[in-house]
Design a protein around this motif. Structure first.
Motif, mmCIF file in Angstrom:
data_model
loop_
_atom_site.group_PDB
_atom_site.id
_atom_site.type_symbol
_atom_site.label_atom_id
_atom_site.label_comp_id
_atom_site.label_asym_id
_atom_site.label_seq_id
_atom_site.Cartn_x
_atom_site.Cartn_y
_atom_site.Cartn_z
ATOM 1 N N ILE A 1 71.477 47.256 14.593
ATOM 2 C CA ILE A 1 71.265 45.817 14.727
ATOM 3 C C ILE A 1 69.761 45.577 14.614
ATOM 4 C CG2 ILE A 1 71.631 43.777 16.173
ATOM 5 C CD1 ILE A 1 73.916 45.227 17.537
ATOM 6 N N HIS A 2 69.288 45.447 13.391
ATOM 7 C CA HIS A 2 67.841 45.374 13.143
ATOM 8 C C HIS A 2 67.197 44.128 13.734
ATOM 9 C CE1 HIS A 2 67.471 48.945 10.644
ATOM 10 N NE2 HIS A 2 68.569 48.588 10.017
ATOM 11 N N THR A 3 67.980 43.101 13.983
ATOM 12 C CA THR A 3 67.411 41.881 14.582
ATOM 13 C C THR A 3 66.898 42.140 15.993
ATOM 14 O OG1 THR A 3 69.648 41.252 15.288
ATOM 15 C CG2 THR A 3 68.835 40.303 13.218
ATOM 16 N N LYS A 4 67.336 43.243 16.606
ATOM 17 C CA LYS A 4 66.885 43.602 17.955
ATOM 18 C C LYS A 4 65.642 44.500 17.927
ATOM 19 C CE LYS A 4 70.649 41.836 19.992
ATOM 20 N NZ LYS A 4 70.592 40.692 20.918
ATOM 21 N N GLY B 1 70.787 53.221 6.411
ATOM 22 C CA GLY B 1 69.459 52.917 6.933
ATOM 23 C C GLY B 1 68.906 51.546 6.622
ATOM 24 N N ASN B 2 69.382 50.880 5.548
ATOM 25 C CA ASN B 2 68.975 49.506 5.216
ATOM 26 C C ASN B 2 67.488 49.361 4.904
ATOM 27 O OD1 ASN B 2 70.962 48.968 8.035
ATOM 28 N ND2 ASN B 2 71.729 48.671 5.987
ATOM 29 N N GLY B 3 66.820 50.453 4.537
ATOM 30 C CA GLY B 3 65.396 50.406 4.238
ATOM 31 C C GLY B 3 65.098 50.744 2.791
ATOM 32 N N PRO B 4 63.849 51.155 2.494
ATOM 33 C CA PRO B 4 63.424 51.449 1.122
ATOM 34 C C PRO B 4 64.267 52.507 0.410
ATOM 35 C CG PRO B 4 61.507 51.228 2.544
ATOM 36 C CD PRO B 4 62.713 51.213 3.440
ATOM 37 N N PHE B 5 64.708 53.535 1.143
ATOM 38 C CA PHE B 5 65.515 54.577 0.494
ATOM 39 C C PHE B 5 66.919 54.070 0.166
ATOM 40 C CE2 PHE B 5 62.080 57.294 1.470
ATOM 41 C CZ PHE B 5 62.217 58.431 0.673
ATOM 42 N N SER B 6 67.430 53.156 0.967
ATOM 43 C CA SER B 6 68.713 52.535 0.652
ATOM 44 C C SER B 6 68.572 51.687 -0.615
ATOM 45 C CB SER B 6 69.182 51.659 1.820
ATOM 46 O OG SER B 6 69.469 52.455 2.950
#
Length: 417
Positions: A119-122, A93-98
């Motif tokens: 692809i979070h840049t999108k 997920g690349n977020g706070p839980f990660s």
């Protein structure tokens, strides 16, 4: 192995990440591994899985799915988490839980692996309407995060190339997500026709995904408008929810096809196989996918696929074999759909090939074993690093001891230690 899985999104939210985690965890457990899942607590939702730990969290950003910050309250939850004996942590997920998973891995001194699913840049338009956070800023943050990991996993070569474009130069392991293929076998047709009051015999085009700008459903609807000029009996069913729902409804109305397009909202995960099997063609126009679980589900359901040309679908869609991968051109896209609607024999042939490709290229056991093998490799490397670090520390300590001893002896009047 004892594995801790940290994820920023999990049930009841349905997404490709959720499906991927559930299927990998299920296979890991079948192979005798112990797996714990750490995910945001959702009010009113209770897990049947007793090894799912729900962490109280605060909503940071209203998106689909939401971005939530773990609060680590009450204290008992935190205590339980850190008392678990784990060999490795794998985050999604690349977020706070990660990030929480990363902190736990460092405290416990165990390996940390991160899968980059998106692809979070999108997706920067979800963060303050894209006015504060730029794609370049996101790319830089993800590069830094990747460099912190002991292992990095991606579901496709496309995502690997994306990470490389951010400036990440470390090793990247490509392991596609898979689905439970058995869920899509031997099902009866009729679910969508009955639910949406679509006349029997009328062909259905189905598409699935979050109703966001990045999924390009407006392109799909415009292409479908062209299809209706050739085949006036076809219907388009879009399954999913999201911020673009009202805009898409307005678009169908402005095109005069509101009676031919159904936006169902979110369907229960158990009914999704029934939705796929009652459709005739799967259509998808997103070019921001890293794999596209819904494409794989449609293939497993025996549907011919019409998608925009994208390397994310490389192993699921073979142009001319089980569907068509077209340019991002409404006219061409519509022509391929019209061809399949017209030629039932071709439609059936491509649908049969879809099942074969899904079963051949995405074997659950093979991919799960590949991931477990990667875990063992990373654990081995981590132990080697710990041994080397311990030797360096011990050597440094010994050298310091000699220096201190020499100084003491000099103070005591000794000429040599």
């Amino acid at each position: 192995m004892k594995i801790g899985v940290f994820t920023d999104t999990y049930y009841p939210d349905i997404s490709g990440v959720t499906v991927s985690i559930e299927n990998f965890v299920s296979m890991f457990r079948k192979k005798g591994n112990k797996v714990y899942i750490f995910a945001p607590k959702v009010k009113g939702y209770k897990d049947k899985d007793t090894d799912v730990y729900r962490v109280t969290s605060l909503k940071l950003i209203s998106s689909e799915p939401e971005v939530r910050l773990p609060l680590l309250l009450p204290y008992k939850t935190l205590q339980k988490m850190f008392s678990l004996d784990l060999d490795l942590i794998h985050a999604h997920g690349n977020g706070p839980f990660s990030l929480l998973g990363y902190q736990m891995a460092r405290i416990k001194n165990i390996p940390y692996i991160l899968t980059f699913h998106t692809i979070h840049t999108k997706y920067t338009h979800y963060f303050f309407d894209g006015k504060i956070i730029s794609p370049k800023m996101v790319a830089g943050g993800l590069r830094v995060f990747a460099n912190l990991c002991d292992g990095v996993v991606v579901p496709s070569e496309k995502m690997k190339e994306e990470l490389t474009s951010y400036g990440f130069r470390g090793q990247v392991k490509v392991i596609p997500s898979f689905i439970n293929l058995k869920k899509f076998e031997s099902l009866e047709k009729g679910y969508l026709h009955k639910k949406l009051n679509i006349p029997e015999g009328s062909p259905i085009l189905i598409s699935v995904g979050r109703l966001g700008k990045e999924k390009n459903f407006n392109f799909l609807i415009k292409a479908f408008k062209k299809v209706t000029k050739i085949n006036s009996n076809a219907y388009l069913v879009i399954v999913g929810q999201g911020p673009e729902k009202n805009n898409l409804k307005k678009l169908t109305k402005s095109l005069g096809i509101e009676k031919r397009v159904h936006l169902t909202g979110k369907l229960a995960i158990k009914t999704m196989p029934l939705a796929y099997v009652d459709a005739d063609i799967f259509v998808f126009a997103s070019d921001t996918e890293t794999q596209g679980i819904c494409v794989l589900e449609a293939a497993a359901s025996g549907l011919p696929l019409v998608v925009v040309e994208d390397p994310a679908f490389k192993n699921a869609v073979i142009d001319g074999v089980n569907g068509f991968a077209t340019l991002l051109d409404e006219k061409i896209f519509a022509q391929k759909i019209a061809l399949l609607l017209r030629d039932i024999s071709l439609r059936n042939k491509l649908g049969e090939n879809s099942k074969k490709i899904a079963n051949e290229n995405f074997k659950p056991e093979k991919l799960a074993l590949e991931m477990l093998s990667f875990y063992k490799e990373i654990i081995k490397k981590h132990k080697t690093k710990k041994r080397i670090l311990r030797r360096i520390i011990n050597k440094a300590s010994f050298i310091n001891f000699l220096k201190i001893a020499e100084r003491v002896n000099k103070l005591l009047g000794s000429t040599r230690w």
